[in-house]
Scaffold this motif. Structure first.
Motif, PDB file in Angstrom:
ATOM      1  N   ILE A 188       0.839  -1.210   0.000  1.00 49.19           N
ATOM      2  CA  ILE A 188       0.000   0.000   0.000  1.00 49.19           C
ATOM      3  C   ILE A 188       0.869   1.253   0.000  1.00 49.19           C
ATOM      4  O   ILE A 188       0.602   2.209  -0.726  1.00 49.19           O
ATOM      5  CB  ILE A 188      -0.957  -0.009   1.214  1.00 49.19           C
ATOM      6  N   PHE A 189       1.926   1.241   0.822  1.00 49.11           N
ATOM      7  CA  PHE A 189       2.835   2.395   0.874  1.00 49.11           C
ATOM      8  C   PHE A 189       3.504   2.635  -0.483  1.00 49.11           C
ATOM      9  O   PHE A 189       3.818   3.773  -0.834  1.00 49.11           O
ATOM     10  CB  PHE A 189       3.899   2.189   1.951  1.00 49.11           C
ATOM     11  N   PHE A 190       3.742   1.565  -1.226  1.00 48.19           N
ATOM     12  CA  PHE A 190       4.321   1.696  -2.570  1.00 48.19           C
ATOM     13  C   PHE A 190       3.331   2.344  -3.533  1.00 48.19           C
ATOM     14  O   PHE A 190       3.734   3.070  -4.452  1.00 48.19           O
ATOM     15  CB  PHE A 190       4.700   0.324  -3.127  1.00 48.19           C
ATOM     16  N   LYS A 191       2.045   2.065  -3.348  1.00 49.95           N
ATOM     17  CA  LYS A 191       1.028   2.430  -4.343  1.00 49.95           C
ATOM     18  C   LYS A 191       0.438   3.821  -4.168  1.00 49.95           C
ATOM     19  O   LYS A 191       0.107   4.488  -5.155  1.00 49.95           O
ATOM     20  CB  LYS A 191      -0.114   1.400  -4.298  1.00 49.95           C
ATOM     21  N   ILE A 192       0.252   4.261  -2.924  1.00 53.76           N
ATOM     22  CA  ILE A 192      -0.457   5.530  -2.683  1.00 53.76           C
ATOM     23  C   ILE A 192       0.429   6.718  -3.054  1.00 53.76           C
ATOM     24  O   ILE A 192       1.456   6.982  -2.423  1.00 53.76           O
ATOM     25  CB  ILE A 192      -0.904   5.628  -1.214  1.00 53.76           C
ATOM     26  N   LYS A 193       0.015   7.449  -4.077  1.00 50.59           N
ATOM     27  CA  LYS A 193       0.831   8.551  -4.594  1.00 50.59           C
ATOM     28  C   LYS A 193       0.952   9.699  -3.593  1.00 50.59           C
ATOM     29  O   LYS A 193       1.985  10.358  -3.510  1.00 50.59           O
ATOM     30  CB  LYS A 193       0.229   9.063  -5.905  1.00 50.59           C
ATOM     31  N   TYR A 194      -0.120   9.925  -2.837  1.00 49.45           N
ATOM     32  CA  TYR A 194      -0.092  11.031  -1.863  1.00 49.45           C
ATOM     33  C   TYR A 194       1.031  10.845  -0.847  1.00 49.45           C
ATOM     34  O   TYR A 194       1.738  11.804  -0.491  1.00 49.45           O
ATOM     35  CB  TYR A 194      -1.435  11.134  -1.138  1.00 49.45           C
ATOM     36  N   LEU A 195       1.216   9.617  -0.386  1.00 50.62           N
ATOM     37  CA  LEU A 195       2.247   9.341   0.617  1.00 50.62           C
ATOM     38  C   LEU A 195       3.635   9.697   0.099  1.00 50.62           C
ATOM     39  O   LEU A 195       4.493  10.162   0.855  1.00 50.62           O
ATOM     40  CB  LEU A 195       2.209   7.870   1.020  1.00 50.62           C
ATOM     41  N   LYS A 196       3.830   9.501  -1.214  1.00 51.47           N
ATOM     42  CA  LYS A 196       5.142   9.757  -1.806  1.00 51.47           C
ATOM     43  C   LYS A 196       5.508  11.241  -1.812  1.00 51.47           C
ATOM     44  O   LYS A 196       6.674  11.590  -1.998  1.00 51.47           O
ATOM     45  CB  LYS A 196       5.194   9.205  -3.228  1.00 51.47           C
ATOM     46  N   THR A 197       4.508  12.100  -1.626  1.00 54.87           N
ATOM     47  CA  THR A 197       4.766  13.542  -1.594  1.00 54.87           C
ATOM     48  C   THR A 197       5.145  14.038  -0.201  1.00 54.87           C
ATOM     49  O   THR A 197       5.568  15.179  -0.037  1.00 54.87           O
ATOM     50  CB  THR A 197       3.522  14.319  -2.072  1.00 54.87           C
ATOM     51  N   LEU A 198       4.977  13.194   0.798  1.00 56.11           N
ATOM     52  CA  LEU A 198       5.266  13.597   2.178  1.00 56.11           C
ATOM     53  C   LEU A 198       6.777  13.690   2.392  1.00 56.11           C
ATOM     54  O   LEU A 198       7.534  12.859   1.888  1.00 56.11           O
ATOM     55  CB  LEU A 198       4.664  12.598   3.164  1.00 56.11           C
ATOM     56  N   PRO A 199       7.231  14.693   3.156  1.00 53.13           N
ATOM     57  CA  PRO A 199       8.672  14.888   3.373  1.00 53.13           C
ATOM     58  C   PRO A 199       9.363  13.670   4.006  1.00 53.13           C
ATOM     59  O   PRO A 199      10.530  13.409   3.731  1.00 53.13           O
ATOM     60  CB  PRO A 199       8.725  16.097   4.325  1.00 53.13           C
ATOM     61  N   LEU A 200       8.639  12.950   4.853  1.00 52.10           N
ATOM     62  CA  LEU A 200       9.237  11.819   5.560  1.00 52.10           C
ATOM     63  C   LEU A 200       8.788  10.478   4.991  1.00 52.10           C
ATOM     64  O   LEU A 200       8.776   9.468   5.700  1.00 52.10           O
ATOM     65  CB  LEU A 200       8.899  11.902   7.055  1.00 52.10           C
ATOM     66  N   TYR A 201       8.418  10.460   3.707  1.00 47.47           N
ATOM     67  CA  TYR A 201       7.949   9.207   3.090  1.00 47.47           C
ATOM     68  C   TYR A 201       9.026   8.123   3.155  1.00 47.47           C
ATOM     69  O   TYR A 201       8.756   6.984   3.543  1.00 47.47           O
ATOM     70  CB  TYR A 201       7.554   9.458   1.634  1.00 47.47           C
TER      71      TYR A 201
END
Length: 286
Positions: free
Chosen positions: A249-262
């Protein structure tokens, strides 16, 4: 929130992840969780190694501290020096308390880790590190993490390294760490290109790299299902299921990838999460 950022950016977070993955190994070996000196050895060694590259940068190239990646160090130099000092002192004390067999196992792994960050040679072309060998960087990281978090408890407990159970654990841990490290190479694709590093994303592209990460994660999951069904360690299976599915899920969700601490918070946190899940289900199923 500020304390969480400090915890992550000071690398205490990743050091704690190494400890809990090692505790998970104890449980996978059929032992009860115990606070052996090697856990403190792993914590302080990880804390020092992850700050070593920053320390070299501070000493040799302070201009780089203006880079956003080094913002925390630049703004908190006294705290950074304190953490490095504590990691060295803690490591020395843990070495004095650890078994000789554990230390002998640690030496080659420690040398590989050290030469990953520090120069081997100082030629006219510049400093050379192990990480500059084409494609080696990510395999070194996965190798060091899998061996350090599995072999130390194995050696301490007197189990043979060549036991099928141990070898399966090494493969599973390697595949998992390899999978979550690939997105870091995707993130660093421009910087690695400028440094002249040969990495997987630079050769097969971002999309194929993430497919490889998913494949590695899926393969890890499949081996775990077979392995722990065979050994009848049923408490590990739900822990691994949650760990792998959440990582997908962490790989797939694009929003998470924009977070500074992703990367340093979420992806590194998958290792801590896996260790905690194995620990939790051990007690729930006992």
């Amino acid at each position: 929130m500020k304390l969480i950022k400090v915890f992550i950016q000071s690398n205490m977070y990743i050091a704690l992840a190494a400890v809990f993955l090692t505790v998970a190994t104890q449980l996978q070996l059929g032992s009860n969780p115990q606070w052996h000196p090697y856990l403190f050895l792993i914590f302080f060694a990880t804390l020092f190694e992850y700050n070593l590259h920053r320390l070299i940068t501070v000493i040799t190239n302070k201009e780089v501290l203006q880079d956003p990646k080094h913002k925390w160090v630049n703004n908190n130099l006294p705290a950074f020096y304190f953490i490095v000092a504590v990691s060295v002192i803690g490591f020395v004390i843990a070495v004095l308390l650890a078994k000789n067999t554990v230390l002998i196992t640690l030496i080659p792994i420690a040398l590989i880790t050290l030469f990953y960050s520090t120069p081997l040679t100082n030629k006219s072309k510049g400093l050379f590190r192990l990480r500059q060998i084409p494609f080696l960087k990510i395999f070194l990281i996965a190798f060091v993490w899998s061996t350090i978090t599995i072999l130390l408890p194995v050696i301490h407990s007197g189990i043979s390294i060549l036991h099928t159970h141990v070898l399966s654990m090494l493969v599973e841990r390697f595949l998992f760490v390899f999978a979550i490290t690939l997105p870091f190479d995707v993130r660093d694709i421009d910087a690695d290109k400028q440094e002249g590093l040969q990495t997987i994303p630079l050769h097969i592209g971002e999309n194929n790299t993430m497919r490889l990460a998913n494949f590695s994660l899926g393969l890890c999951f499949g081996i775990c299902l077979i392995h722990y069904s065979y050994t009848q360690q049923w408490f590990i299976i739900p822990a691994i299921c949650i760990s792998v599915i959440s990582t997908f899920i962490f790989f797939k969700i694009k929003y998470l990838k924009t977070l500074p601490l992703y990367h340093y918070g979420i992806l590194d946190g998958t290792m801590l999460l896996q260790g905690l899940l194995v620990f939790l289900f051990y007690y729930l199923c006992s």
